[in-house]
Design a protein around this motif. Structure first.
Motif, PDB file in Angstrom:
ATOM      1  N   UNK A   1      -0.170   0.397   1.880  1.00 35.90           N
ATOM      2  CA  UNK A   1      -0.150   1.604   2.702  1.00 35.90           C
ATOM      3  C   UNK A   1      -1.258   1.905   2.421  1.00 35.90           C
ATOM      4  N   UNK A   2      -1.439   1.505   4.070  1.00 36.05           N
ATOM      5  CA  UNK A   2      -3.493   2.153   4.378  1.00 36.05           C
ATOM      6  C   UNK A   2      -3.156   3.354   5.292  1.00 36.05           C
TER       7      UNK A   2
ATOM      8  N   UNK B   1       7.018   1.822   4.355  1.00 42.09           N
ATOM      9  CA  UNK B   1       7.434   3.421   5.446  1.00 42.09           C
ATOM     10  C   UNK B   1       5.972   4.336   5.124  1.00 42.09           C
ATOM     11  N   UNK B   2       6.377   5.163   6.393  1.00 41.90           N
ATOM     12  CA  UNK B   2       5.115   6.612   6.712  1.00 41.90           C
ATOM     13  C   UNK B   2       5.954   7.846   6.694  1.00 41.90           C
ATOM     14  N   UNK B   3       5.688   8.189   5.082  1.00 40.82           N
ATOM     15  CA  UNK B   3       6.802   9.586   5.494  1.00 40.82           C
ATOM     16  C   UNK B   3       5.947  10.967   6.094  1.00 40.82           C
TER      17      UNK B   3
ATOM     18  N   UNK C   1       2.506   8.797  -2.359  1.00 41.57           N
ATOM     19  CA  UNK C   1       3.661   8.633  -1.880  1.00 41.57           C
ATOM     20  C   UNK C   1       4.228   7.671  -1.449  1.00 41.57           C
ATOM     21  N   UNK C   2       3.888   7.534  -0.336  1.00 43.33           N
ATOM     22  CA  UNK C   2       4.518   6.321   0.285  1.00 43.33           C
ATOM     23  C   UNK C   2       5.059   5.372  -0.076  1.00 43.33           C
ATOM     24  N   UNK C   3       4.147   4.574  -1.238  1.00 42.66           N
ATOM     25  CA  UNK C   3       4.987   3.393  -1.972  1.00 42.66           C
ATOM     26  C   UNK C   3       5.448   3.998  -3.121  1.00 42.66           C
TER      27      UNK C   3
ATOM     28  N   UNK D   1       7.976   6.635  -3.363  1.00 44.37           N
ATOM     29  CA  UNK D   1       9.202   7.142  -2.725  1.00 44.37           C
ATOM     30  C   UNK D   1       9.772   4.753  -1.656  1.00 44.37           C
ATOM     31  N   UNK D   2       8.899   4.119  -1.918  1.00 45.57           N
ATOM     32  CA  UNK D   2       9.440   2.836  -1.371  1.00 45.57           C
ATOM     33  C   UNK D   2      10.160   2.157  -3.167  1.00 45.57           C
ATOM     34  N   UNK D   3       9.505   2.182  -3.718  1.00 43.50           N
ATOM     35  CA  UNK D   3       9.248   1.920  -4.640  1.00 43.50           C
ATOM     36  C   UNK D   3      10.611   2.055  -5.596  1.00 43.50           C
ATOM     37  N   UNK D   4      10.528   3.802  -5.247  1.00 40.48           N
ATOM     38  CA  UNK D   4      11.997   4.725  -6.175  1.00 40.48           C
ATOM     39  C   UNK D   4      13.424   4.480  -5.223  1.00 40.48           C
ATOM     40  N   UNK D   5      13.115   2.876  -4.139  1.00 40.79           N
ATOM     41  CA  UNK D   5      14.163   2.764  -3.486  1.00 40.79           C
ATOM     42  C   UNK D   5      15.240   1.192  -3.698  1.00 40.79           C
TER      43      UNK D   5
END
Length: 203
Positions: A8-9, A39-41, A89-91, A93-97
């Motif tokens: 994410x950048x 993905x962007x949140x 947070x974006x990363x 949220x991705x990893x939490x899925x």
């Protein structure tokens, strides 16, 4: 052998490191580097308020990754800016899925590494990488750092990111700094190092 550079950048600093990591991966014969974003949140309105709309537009050519495709890769190197000493947070949220991948052991044995960017020299680069490693360990991944055979991390003649935990860059409090040559060299080194280990394990 195929390595995923997943990141994410917001302002482009992590993206710059990601491109250098990919160059390093491609130095290893038979190794392919794939760049993808999480993905962007945040809403477009918030992105605009943060002054990142133009950068995000420039990064729009980089595909968005899905959780289900992670097992397709032989190695994964993750890139994230720091957020109070942790991943963004974006990363997160991705990893939490990735719970289904964890339950199947789908990432066990895959080499994984982390690179990051912070606004200041002591803005949480090392804690971000180390705390990120916890997730990789839960997934059963093999952690790859930045060994001291990369002599650039021993340099003290300029302000630079990089530690044995992984590659990092300093963005500046206004985002005015771009990755310097030493940091880009570290990213290429870590990409090549990760790909070399992944290729050995793939055998």
């Amino acid at each position: 052998m195929k390595a995923l550079i997943l990141y994410y950048s917001m302002y482009g600093h992590v993206h710059g490191l990601a491109e250098a990591v990919a160059e390093g991966v491609r130095e290893v014969p038979g190794c392919e580097a794939v760049l993808k974003r999480v993905p962007e949140t945040l809403s477009p309105e918030i992105i605009e308020m943060m002054g990142a709309t133009e950068v995000q537009r420039k990064l729009s050519h980089v595909p968005i990754c899905t959780v289900d495709e992670l097992p397709e890769y032989d190695a994964i190197i993750f890139g994230t800016p720091t957020r109070f000493g942790n991943m963004c947070g974006q990363m997160r949220q991705f990893l939490d899925a990735t719970g289904q991948l964890w339950s199947k052991g789908a990432l066990i044995g895959k080499p994984g590494a982390v690179f990051t960017s912070s606004a200041t020299q002591h803005g949480g680069q090392e804690s971000t990488i180390l705390s990120f490693h916890i997730t990789l360990l839960h997934q059963g991944m093999v952690i790859v750092g930045l060994p001291y055979s990369f002599a650039g991390q021993m340099s003290n003649n300029e302000i630079t990111g990089g530690s044995p935990y992984g590659v990092s860059t300093i963005a500046g409090t206004k985002g005015e700094r771009t990755p310097i040559n030493n940091e880009l060299a570290a990213a290429r080194f870590q990409g090549k190092h990760l790909a070399t280990i992944a290729a050995k394990l793939a055998k």
